[in-house]
Design a protein around this motif. Structure first.
Motif, PDB file in Angstrom:
ATOM      1  N   PRO A   1       0.841  -1.210   0.000  1.00 13.16           N
ATOM      2  CA  PRO A   1       0.000   0.000   0.000  1.00 13.16           C
ATOM      3  C   PRO A   1       0.870   1.253   0.000  1.00 13.16           C
ATOM      4  O   PRO A   1       1.903   1.305   0.672  1.00 13.16           O
ATOM      5  N   ARG A   2       0.444   2.234  -0.796  1.00 14.34           N
ATOM      6  CA  ARG A   2       1.166   3.501  -0.824  1.00 14.34           C
ATOM      7  C   ARG A   2       0.170   4.638  -1.017  1.00 14.34           C
ATOM      8  O   ARG A   2      -0.927   4.438  -1.519  1.00 14.34           O
ATOM      9  N   PRO A   3       0.570   5.843  -0.632  1.00 16.14           N
ATOM     10  CA  PRO A   3      -0.325   6.994  -0.798  1.00 16.14           C
ATOM     11  C   PRO A   3      -0.608   7.252  -2.281  1.00 16.14           C
ATOM     12  O   PRO A   3       0.210   6.943  -3.139  1.00 16.14           O
ATOM     13  N   SER A   4      -1.754   7.816  -2.553  1.00 15.12           N
ATOM     14  CA  SER A   4      -2.145   8.132  -3.922  1.00 15.12           C
ATOM     15  C   SER A   4      -2.163   9.643  -4.117  1.00 15.12           C
ATOM     16  O   SER A   4      -2.808  10.364  -3.350  1.00 15.12           O
ATOM     17  N   ALA A   5      -1.487  10.110  -5.163  1.00 18.72           N
ATOM     18  CA  ALA A   5      -1.504  11.545  -5.477  1.00 18.72           C
ATOM     19  C   ALA A   5      -2.911  11.993  -5.857  1.00 18.72           C
ATOM     20  O   ALA A   5      -3.314  13.116  -5.573  1.00 18.72           O
ATOM     21  N   ALA A   6      -3.674  11.100  -6.480  1.00 17.54           N
ATOM     22  CA  ALA A   6      -5.035  11.455  -6.907  1.00 17.54           C
ATOM     23  C   ALA A   6      -6.017  11.498  -5.742  1.00 17.54           C
ATOM     24  O   ALA A   6      -7.036  12.183  -5.806  1.00 17.54           O
ATOM     25  N   PHE A   7      -5.724  10.751  -4.685  1.00 14.38           N
ATOM     26  CA  PHE A   7      -6.611  10.686  -3.520  1.00 14.38           C
ATOM     27  C   PHE A   7      -5.786  10.874  -2.246  1.00 14.38           C
ATOM     28  O   PHE A   7      -5.639   9.953  -1.445  1.00 14.38           O
ATOM     29  N   PRO A   8      -5.238  12.077  -2.038  1.00 12.35           N
ATOM     30  CA  PRO A   8      -4.309  12.305  -0.925  1.00 12.35           C
ATOM     31  C   PRO A   8      -4.942  12.160   0.453  1.00 12.35           C
ATOM     32  O   PRO A   8      -4.232  11.928   1.434  1.00 12.35           O
ATOM     33  N   HIS A   9      -6.251  12.264   0.558  1.00 10.66           N
ATOM     34  CA  HIS A   9      -6.935  12.148   1.850  1.00 10.66           C
ATOM     35  C   HIS A   9      -7.146  10.686   2.259  1.00 10.66           C
ATOM     36  O   HIS A   9      -7.579  10.413   3.361  1.00 10.66           O
ATOM     37  N   TYR A  10      -6.806   9.746   1.370  1.00 10.12           N
ATOM     38  CA  TYR A  10      -6.970   8.323   1.657  1.00 10.12           C
ATOM     39  C   TYR A  10      -5.705   7.740   2.266  1.00 10.12           C
ATOM     40  O   TYR A  10      -4.598   8.193   1.946  1.00 10.12           O
ATOM     41  N   PRO A  11      -5.844   6.710   3.101  1.00  7.79           N
ATOM     42  CA  PRO A  11      -4.643   6.041   3.616  1.00  7.79           C
ATOM     43  C   PRO A  11      -3.942   5.307   2.468  1.00  7.79           C
ATOM     44  O   PRO A  11      -4.527   5.131   1.400  1.00  7.79           O
ATOM     45  N   PRO A  12      -2.705   4.870   2.679  1.00  4.68           N
ATOM     46  CA  PRO A  12      -2.011   4.107   1.636  1.00  4.68           C
ATOM     47  C   PRO A  12      -2.802   2.853   1.246  1.00  4.68           C
ATOM     48  O   PRO A  12      -3.335   2.154   2.114  1.00  4.68           O
ATOM     49  N   VAL A  13      -2.895   2.608  -0.059  1.00  8.49           N
ATOM     50  CA  VAL A  13      -3.655   1.462  -0.579  1.00  8.49           C
ATOM     51  C   VAL A  13      -2.950   0.886  -1.804  1.00  8.49           C
ATOM     52  O   VAL A  13      -2.081   1.497  -2.395  1.00  8.49           O
ATOM     53  N   VAL A  14      -3.384  -0.321  -2.168  1.00  6.67           N
ATOM     54  CA  VAL A  14      -3.042  -0.948  -3.441  1.00  6.67           C
ATOM     55  C   VAL A  14      -4.276  -0.810  -4.313  1.00  6.67           C
ATOM     56  O   VAL A  14      -5.379  -1.176  -3.896  1.00  6.67           O
ATOM     57  N   PHE A  15      -4.107  -0.251  -5.511  1.00 11.34           N
ATOM     58  CA  PHE A  15      -5.230  -0.099  -6.442  1.00 11.34           C
ATOM     59  C   PHE A  15      -5.286  -1.273  -7.406  1.00 11.34           C
ATOM     60  O   PHE A  15      -4.256  -1.783  -7.851  1.00 11.34           O
ATOM     61  N   ALA A  16      -6.499  -1.664  -7.763  1.00  6.95           N
ATOM     62  CA  ALA A  16      -6.732  -2.659  -8.802  1.00  6.95           C
ATOM     63  C   ALA A  16      -7.958  -2.219  -9.599  1.00  6.95           C
ATOM     64  O   ALA A  16      -8.716  -1.354  -9.162  1.00  6.95           O
ATOM     65  N   ILE A  17      -8.135  -2.829 -10.756  1.00  7.22           N
ATOM     66  CA  ILE A  17      -9.239  -2.478 -11.655  1.00  7.22           C
ATOM     67  C   ILE A  17      -9.986  -3.756 -12.030  1.00  7.22           C
ATOM     68  O   ILE A  17      -9.382  -4.826 -12.096  1.00  7.22           O
ATOM     69  N   ASP A  18     -11.278  -3.631 -12.250  1.00 12.28           N
ATOM     70  CA  ASP A  18     -12.053  -4.812 -12.641  1.00 12.28           C
ATOM     71  C   ASP A  18     -11.953  -5.048 -14.152  1.00 12.28           C
ATOM     72  O   ASP A  18     -11.433  -4.219 -14.902  1.00 12.28           O
ATOM     73  N   GLU A  19     -12.461  -6.185 -14.595  1.00 16.65           N
ATOM     74  CA  GLU A  19     -12.384  -6.565 -16.011  1.00 16.65           C
ATOM     75  C   GLU A  19     -13.099  -5.568 -16.919  1.00 16.65           C
ATOM     76  O   GLU A  19     -12.603  -5.216 -17.984  1.00 16.65           O
ATOM     77  N   GLU A  20     -14.251  -5.097 -16.506  1.00 12.14           N
ATOM     78  CA  GLU A  20     -15.046  -4.185 -17.325  1.00 12.14           C
ATOM     79  C   GLU A  20     -14.284  -2.902 -17.673  1.00 12.14           C
ATOM     80  O   GLU A  20     -14.468  -2.327 -18.740  1.00 12.14           O
ATOM     81  N   HIS A  21     -13.430  -2.458 -16.771  1.00 11.50           N
ATOM     82  CA  HIS A  21     -12.712  -1.197 -16.956  1.00 11.50           C
ATOM     83  C   HIS A  21     -11.231  -1.390 -17.283  1.00 11.50           C
ATOM     84  O   HIS A  21     -10.475  -0.423 -17.343  1.00 11.50           O
ATOM     85  N   ALA A  22     -10.804  -2.607 -17.504  1.00  9.89           N
ATOM     86  CA  ALA A  22      -9.379  -2.894 -17.731  1.00  9.89           C
ATOM     87  C   ALA A  22      -8.818  -2.142 -18.936  1.00  9.89           C
ATOM     88  O   ALA A  22      -7.670  -1.698 -18.916  1.00  9.89           O
ATOM     89  N   ALA A  23      -9.619  -1.954 -19.975  1.00 11.42           N
ATOM     90  CA  ALA A  23      -9.132  -1.259 -21.177  1.00 11.42           C
ATOM     91  C   ALA A  23      -8.684   0.178 -20.877  1.00 11.42           C
ATOM     92  O   ALA A  23      -7.890   0.739 -21.627  1.00 11.42           O
ATOM     93  N   HIS A  24      -9.154   0.738 -19.781  1.00 13.91           N
ATOM     94  CA  HIS A  24      -8.722   2.090 -19.393  1.00 13.91           C
ATOM     95  C   HIS A  24      -7.217   2.130 -19.139  1.00 13.91           C
ATOM     96  O   HIS A  24      -6.622   3.206 -19.130  1.00 13.91           O
ATOM     97  N   TYR A  25      -6.627   0.968 -18.908  1.00 10.42           N
ATOM     98  CA  TYR A  25      -5.217   0.893 -18.520  1.00 10.42           C
ATOM     99  C   TYR A  25      -4.332   0.228 -19.559  1.00 10.42           C
ATOM    100  O   TYR A  25      -3.193  -0.118 -19.269  1.00 10.42           O
ATOM    101  N   PHE A  26      -4.797   0.077 -20.788  1.00 11.45           N
ATOM    102  CA  PHE A  26      -3.968  -0.438 -21.880  1.00 11.45           C
ATOM    103  C   PHE A  26      -3.142   0.695 -22.477  1.00 11.45           C
ATOM    104  O   PHE A  26      -3.073   0.878 -23.692  1.00 11.45           O
ATOM    105  N   PHE A  27      -2.509   1.465 -21.617  1.00  4.69           N
ATOM    106  CA  PHE A  27      -1.760   2.662 -22.010  1.00  4.69           C
ATOM    107  C   PHE A  27      -0.511   2.780 -21.147  1.00  4.69           C
ATOM    108  O   PHE A  27      -0.459   2.241 -20.036  1.00  4.69           O
ATOM    109  N   PRO A  28       0.489   3.536 -21.627  1.00  6.42           N
ATOM    110  CA  PRO A  28       1.612   3.847 -20.745  1.00  6.42           C
ATOM    111  C   PRO A  28       1.086   4.534 -19.479  1.00  6.42           C
ATOM    112  O   PRO A  28       0.099   5.269 -19.529  1.00  6.42           O
TER     113      PRO A  28
END
Length: 170
Positions: A16-43
């Motif tokens: 888990p680490r802090p997120s620049a996009a969500f600085p008010h959140y504690p450190p976390v590990v992010f994951a994405i579901d199958e439906e939205h996976a194509a959002h991450y087929f990018f550098p």
């Protein structure tokens, strides 16, 4: 299953680490579901605006955003990123769902406050080919600012990723 995309091929544990996009959140590990996976087929740093039809999308917005396409989702990227998309080697890590909880169902984000070991890692392959294999329209534009402004003011569902890396508005 949930996924994490990275340009690093050998991550054994995700801490888990802090997120620049969500600085008010504690450190976390992010994951994405199958439906939205194509959002991450990018550098990783590639800015993109992704939008799709929602149950609450008005007829006016359906016509404005989707009358020209058979795609269920549109991903807009700046022209300057094409070569990096073509040349990036991306890896997909697969996680079991048990240690994750839904963070944002619209964007498909899941988080874990615990360290997570991937079940599997494999290369994504040709990113453009992978995107074209989904029911997605990929569009390139000189600037993301006009589409971002239009999407945010509409009734479509959307995800805006790494916008801080978008070209400055002229």
């Amino acid at each position: 299953m949930y996924y994490h995309f990275s340009e690093e091929p050998g991550i054994r544990r995700f801490k888990p680490r802090p997120s620049a996009a969500f600085p008010h959140y504690p450190p976390v590990v992010f994951a994405i579901d199958e439906e939205h996976a194509a959002h991450y087929f990018f550098p990783r740093d590639c800015p993109r605006v992704i939008y799709w039809k929602a149950d609450s999308t008005t007829e006016e917005d359906l016509n404005a955003f989707f009358s020209h396409t058979a795609a269920a989702k549109i991903i807009a990227v700046e022209n300057g990123w094409l070569e990096r998309i073509r040349s990036t080697k991306l890896y997909v890590y697969t996680f079991a769902e048990e240690s994750f909880e839904c963070f944002d169902g619209t964007a498909g984000y899941y988080i874990s406050t615990s360290e997570v070991a991937p079940l599997n890692v494999e290369p994504v392959g040709d990113l453009l080919k992978k995107l074209l294999g989904r029911r997605v329209e990929l569009t390139f534009t000189p600037s993301l600012h006009p589409i971002r402004d239009k999407v945010v003011a509409s009734t479509v569902d959307f995800s805006i990723i790494r916008f801080r890396n978008a070209r400055k508005q002229d």
